[in-house]
Design a protein around this motif. Sequence first.
Motif, short mmCIF file in Angstrom:
data_model
loop_
_atom_site.label_atom_id
_atom_site.label_comp_id
_atom_site.label_asym_id
_atom_site.label_seq_id
_atom_site.Cartn_x
_atom_site.Cartn_y
_atom_site.Cartn_z
N ARG A 193 9.21 -7.58 -1.51
CA ARG A 193 9.61 -6.60 -2.85
C ARG A 193 10.52 -6.88 -4.31
O ARG A 193 11.51 -5.82 -4.64
CB ARG A 193 10.60 -5.01 -2.00
N SER A 205 1.18 -7.88 -6.83
CA SER A 205 1.88 -7.31 -5.42
C SER A 205 0.66 -6.27 -4.80
O SER A 205 -0.91 -6.48 -4.77
CB SER A 205 2.57 -6.54 -6.58
N TYR A 206 1.06 -5.84 -3.47
CA TYR A 206 0.41 -5.38 -2.25
C TYR A 206 1.30 -4.14 -1.87
O TYR A 206 2.27 -3.80 -2.29
CB TYR A 206 -0.33 -6.14 -1.13
N GLN A 207 0.76 -3.25 -1.63
CA GLN A 207 1.49 -1.97 -1.46
C GLN A 207 1.96 -2.46 0.48
O GLN A 207 3.64 -1.96 0.30
CB GLN A 207 0.49 -0.49 -1.32
N ASP A 208 1.10 -2.61 1.26
CA ASP A 208 1.67 -2.45 2.71
C ASP A 208 1.78 -3.91 3.11
O ASP A 208 1.66 -5.00 2.71
CB ASP A 208 1.30 -1.57 3.76
#
Length: 141
Positions: A94, A71-74
């Motif tokens: 998301r 996963s990534y943050q932004d």
Amino acid sequence: MNQKRLFCGIVALAITGFAESPNFIPDSTFKESSLAGWHVLGQADWSAQNGELTGKAKPGGNGGWLVLDRSYQDVGFFANFRCTGGCKTGVLLRAEKTADGMKGLYVSLTGENLSLDQVTLDAEGKQLTSEKLRPGAEMVR
């Protein structure tokens, strides 16, 4: 409706770009010929070659998802999509695991009918529910 579905599903809060755009500078670009770092969910065969991801629904199946393992943050995402033979394509953002599978925001990129839906999937990748959201809903925080 018996259309086969092929989705590039992203289990992440974000992903960087796969293709080049004149005003989008990605942190990374997918140029691989391997699906290392991805897994398949559902009834589709996926391959990677020269930076292109290709999915083909298995005979008798309803298509499937190609899911990123991390996963990534932004989010910042740019890609070119091509869908042939009556398929549907899009991106799941998301996404999060649930007790029965996963849920997330599905951005449909099929034809000229761009839409945003909140979806739930079972453990095999079959779409269980879909609720159309207003444009931009849940995508901006």
